[in-house]
Design a protein around this motif. Structure first.
Motif, PDB file in Angstrom:
ATOM      1  N   ALA A 132      46.554  38.315  44.495  1.00 31.62           N
ATOM      2  CA  ALA A 132      46.204  38.250  43.230  1.00 31.62           C
ATOM      3  C   ALA A 132      44.842  37.972  42.722  1.00 31.62           C
ATOM      4  O   ALA A 132      44.317  38.984  41.989  1.00 31.62           O
ATOM      5  N   LEU A 133      44.071  37.341  43.213  1.00 29.76           N
ATOM      6  CA  LEU A 133      42.634  37.047  42.993  1.00 29.76           C
ATOM      7  C   LEU A 133      41.997  38.428  43.467  1.00 29.76           C
ATOM      8  O   LEU A 133      40.820  38.644  42.930  1.00 29.76           O
ATOM      9  N   THR A 134      42.212  39.002  44.655  1.00 30.82           N
ATOM     10  CA  THR A 134      41.598  40.053  45.006  1.00 30.82           C
ATOM     11  C   THR A 134      41.839  41.213  43.960  1.00 30.82           C
ATOM     12  O   THR A 134      40.924  42.148  43.603  1.00 30.82           O
ATOM     13  N   GLY A 135      43.244  41.283  43.472  1.00 30.81           N
ATOM     14  CA  GLY A 135      43.222  42.408  42.616  1.00 30.81           C
ATOM     15  C   GLY A 135      42.719  42.059  41.157  1.00 30.81           C
ATOM     16  O   GLY A 135      42.119  42.878  40.520  1.00 30.81           O
ATOM     17  N   MET A 136      42.508  40.733  40.697  1.00 31.93           N
ATOM     18  CA  MET A 136      41.799  40.490  39.446  1.00 31.93           C
ATOM     19  C   MET A 136      40.039  40.731  39.732  1.00 31.93           C
ATOM     20  O   MET A 136      39.437  41.161  38.746  1.00 31.93           O
ATOM     21  N   LEU A 137      39.789  40.497  41.123  1.00 33.07           N
ATOM     22  CA  LEU A 137      38.273  40.983  41.510  1.00 33.07           C
ATOM     23  C   LEU A 137      38.136  42.379  41.141  1.00 33.07           C
ATOM     24  O   LEU A 137      36.997  42.776  40.619  1.00 33.07           O
ATOM     25  N   LEU A 138      38.893  43.070  41.568  1.00 31.68           N
ATOM     26  CA  LEU A 138      38.886  44.561  41.363  1.00 31.68           C
ATOM     27  C   LEU A 138      38.599  45.037  40.046  1.00 31.68           C
ATOM     28  O   LEU A 138      37.858  45.787  39.445  1.00 31.68           O
ATOM     29  N   LEU A 139      39.452  44.206  38.999  1.00 31.69           N
ATOM     30  CA  LEU A 139      39.255  44.336  37.674  1.00 31.69           C
ATOM     31  C   LEU A 139      37.908  43.933  36.814  1.00 31.69           C
ATOM     32  O   LEU A 139      37.571  44.585  35.882  1.00 31.69           O
ATOM     33  N   VAL A 140      37.368  42.947  37.452  1.00 30.90           N
ATOM     34  CA  VAL A 140      36.053  42.519  36.787  1.00 30.90           C
ATOM     35  C   VAL A 140      34.792  42.732  37.865  1.00 30.90           C
ATOM     36  O   VAL A 140      33.962  41.996  37.137  1.00 30.90           O
ATOM     37  N   ILE A 141      35.037  43.406  38.786  1.00 37.05           N
ATOM     38  CA  ILE A 141      33.741  43.447  39.552  1.00 37.05           C
ATOM     39  C   ILE A 141      32.635  44.010  38.814  1.00 37.05           C
ATOM     40  O   ILE A 141      31.586  43.780  39.075  1.00 37.05           O
ATOM     41  N   GLY A 142      32.717  45.092  37.948  1.00 40.50           N
ATOM     42  CA  GLY A 142      31.672  45.627  37.087  1.00 40.50           C
ATOM     43  C   GLY A 142      30.918  44.756  36.259  1.00 40.50           C
ATOM     44  O   GLY A 142      29.735  44.471  36.427  1.00 40.50           O
ATOM     45  N   LYS A 143      31.813  43.816  35.833  1.00 40.87           N
ATOM     46  CA  LYS A 143      31.195  42.682  34.702  1.00 40.87           C
ATOM     47  C   LYS A 143      30.548  41.635  35.565  1.00 40.87           C
ATOM     48  O   LYS A 143      29.511  41.176  35.296  1.00 40.87           O
ATOM     49  N   ILE A 144      31.036  41.430  36.682  1.00 41.16           N
ATOM     50  CA  ILE A 144      30.470  40.380  37.540  1.00 41.16           C
ATOM     51  C   ILE A 144      29.042  40.864  37.837  1.00 41.16           C
ATOM     52  O   ILE A 144      28.062  40.152  38.211  1.00 41.16           O
ATOM     53  N   GLY A 145      29.165  42.071  38.302  1.00 48.21           N
ATOM     54  CA  GLY A 145      27.716  42.733  38.662  1.00 48.21           C
ATOM     55  C   GLY A 145      26.696  42.671  37.546  1.00 48.21           C
ATOM     56  O   GLY A 145      25.471  42.496  37.710  1.00 48.21           O
ATOM     57  N   LYS A 146      27.327  43.103  36.451  1.00 46.06           N
ATOM     58  CA  LYS A 146      26.485  43.194  35.378  1.00 46.06           C
ATOM     59  C   LYS A 146      25.725  41.808  34.906  1.00 46.06           C
ATOM     60  O   LYS A 146      24.481  41.446  34.588  1.00 46.06           O
ATOM     61  N   TYR A 147      26.771  40.811  34.755  1.00 45.01           N
ATOM     62  CA  TYR A 147      26.081  39.365  34.429  1.00 45.01           C
ATOM     63  C   TYR A 147      25.211  38.762  35.643  1.00 45.01           C
ATOM     64  O   TYR A 147      24.357  38.162  35.456  1.00 45.01           O
ATOM     65  N   GLY A 148      25.655  39.157  36.737  1.00 40.80           N
ATOM     66  CA  GLY A 148      24.908  38.539  37.999  1.00 40.80           C
ATOM     67  C   GLY A 148      23.364  39.522  38.281  1.00 40.80           C
ATOM     68  O   GLY A 148      22.443  38.448  38.173  1.00 40.80           O
ATOM     69  N   SER A 149      23.300  40.634  37.708  1.00 40.62           N
ATOM     70  CA  SER A 149      21.993  41.067  37.699  1.00 40.62           C
ATOM     71  C   SER A 149      21.239  40.606  36.523  1.00 40.62           C
ATOM     72  O   SER A 149      20.032  40.462  36.650  1.00 40.62           O
ATOM     73  N   LEU A 150      21.862  40.168  35.263  1.00 40.85           N
ATOM     74  CA  LEU A 150      21.112  39.529  34.319  1.00 40.85           C
ATOM     75  C   LEU A 150      20.699  38.318  34.646  1.00 40.85           C
ATOM     76  O   LEU A 150      19.689  37.981  34.163  1.00 40.85           O
ATOM     77  N   LEU A 151      21.597  37.517  35.303  1.00 39.06           N
ATOM     78  CA  LEU A 151      21.352  36.066  35.774  1.00 39.06           C
ATOM     79  C   LEU A 151      19.955  36.057  36.712  1.00 39.06           C
ATOM     80  O   LEU A 151      18.990  35.413  36.514  1.00 39.06           O
ATOM     81  N   ILE A 152      20.073  37.006  37.642  1.00 38.92           N
ATOM     82  CA  ILE A 152      18.741  37.293  38.724  1.00 38.92           C
ATOM     83  C   ILE A 152      17.693  37.484  37.723  1.00 38.92           C
ATOM     84  O   ILE A 152      16.574  36.917  38.138  1.00 38.92           O
ATOM     85  N   GLU A 153      17.732  38.463  36.842  1.00 43.10           N
ATOM     86  CA  GLU A 153      16.382  39.041  36.203  1.00 43.10           C
ATOM     87  C   GLU A 153      16.001  37.787  35.440  1.00 43.10           C
ATOM     88  O   GLU A 153      14.649  37.575  35.307  1.00 43.10           O
ATOM     89  N   GLN A 154      16.766  37.001  34.534  1.00 39.18           N
ATOM     90  CA  GLN A 154      16.233  36.000  34.009  1.00 39.18           C
ATOM     91  C   GLN A 154      15.784  34.756  34.911  1.00 39.18           C
ATOM     92  O   GLN A 154      14.588  34.207  34.452  1.00 39.18           O
ATOM     93  N   PHE A 155      16.248  34.444  35.947  1.00 41.98           N
ATOM     94  CA  PHE A 155      15.829  33.710  37.038  1.00 41.98           C
ATOM     95  C   PHE A 155      14.388  34.032  37.335  1.00 41.98           C
ATOM     96  O   PHE A 155      13.501  33.204  37.435  1.00 41.98           O
ATOM     97  N   LEU A 156      14.200  35.306  37.727  1.00 41.94           N
ATOM     98  CA  LEU A 156      12.912  35.769  38.060  1.00 41.94           C
ATOM     99  C   LEU A 156      11.926  35.589  37.039  1.00 41.94           C
ATOM    100  O   LEU A 156      10.613  35.419  37.035  1.00 41.94           O
TER     101      LEU A 156
END
Length: 204
Positions: A132-156
């Motif tokens: 079930a968690l893997t299925g949820m990951l597929l649904l939100v993987i784009g948003k995770i990447g988007k927010y992850g990129s934003l966090l990395i950019e802010q950190f730098l």
């Protein structure tokens, strides 16, 4: 030498043929899956099947499944597929491989539930939760990447490293991966990928 000759003499040509056809068919299905997850360019199916078979060979001979890295490298130059897109298609493919294996395990366990021990039932429960968690990951993987990129950019930016060449490269690649994940995020693509993954594993 005689021992090997004796072993090979026991092989049934018919089953060797069936095994070879099954192996090739499974790799064709995997190539079709990769092709459906690559959106920027159309890749020849035969060439992609050869790459998938070579990747499978490298996985067998290299330790810790480092042969997986051969796929982005082999497809990069002849087909002009970026490392980020090929890597994202590889990640999604492996997620679906896990889903199919977990699905097979759960289905087979359900048919054998009358003879299962409590420990095995607990393992099945854990598998269902992970499924079930893997299925949820597929649904939100784009948003995770988007927010992850934003966090990395802010950190730098906080470290005042955003103008460095390496920092710009990291930010750029994170955004590219996010776009690649977003390009394949649809019920139709996920459904097709799941069906192809099931067929590929049935041929294994």
């Amino acid at each position: 030498v005689k021992a090997f000759a004796e072993i090979f003499s026991r092989f049934s040509p018919w089953w060797v043929f069936v095994g070879a056809v099954s192996y090739i068919t499974g790799n064709i299905f995997r190539a079709i899956r990769f092709r459906s997850l690559i959106k920027t360019r159309s890749v020849n199916l035969i060439e992609l099947t050869v790459i998938v078979m070579a990747q499978s060979l490298f996985n067998q001979i290299l330790p810790a499944r480092t042969g997986e890295l051969s796929y982005p490298l082999m497809i990069r130059k002849p087909h002009a597929i970026t490392i980020t897109e090929s890597t994202s298609s590889l990640i999604i493919s492996r997620i679906f491989d896990y889903i199919v294996i977990a699905l097979f395990f759960i289905v087979m366990a359900m048919f054998s539930r009358m003879i299962l021990t409590q420990v095995t039932i607990n393992y099945i429960t854990i598998m269902i939760i992970l499924f079930a968690l893997t299925g949820m990951l597929l649904l939100v993987i784009g948003k995770i990447g988007k927010y992850g990129s934003l966090l990395i950019e802010q950190f730098l930016q906080r470290l005042r490293l955003q103008d460095r060449k390496l920092s710009k490269l990291v930010i750029s690649k994170c955004k590219e991966i996010t776009v690649c994940f977003g390009n394949v995020r649809s019920a139709r693509i996920y459904g097709f990928t799941l069906c192809i993954s099931i067929l590929a594993w049935l041929c294994t």
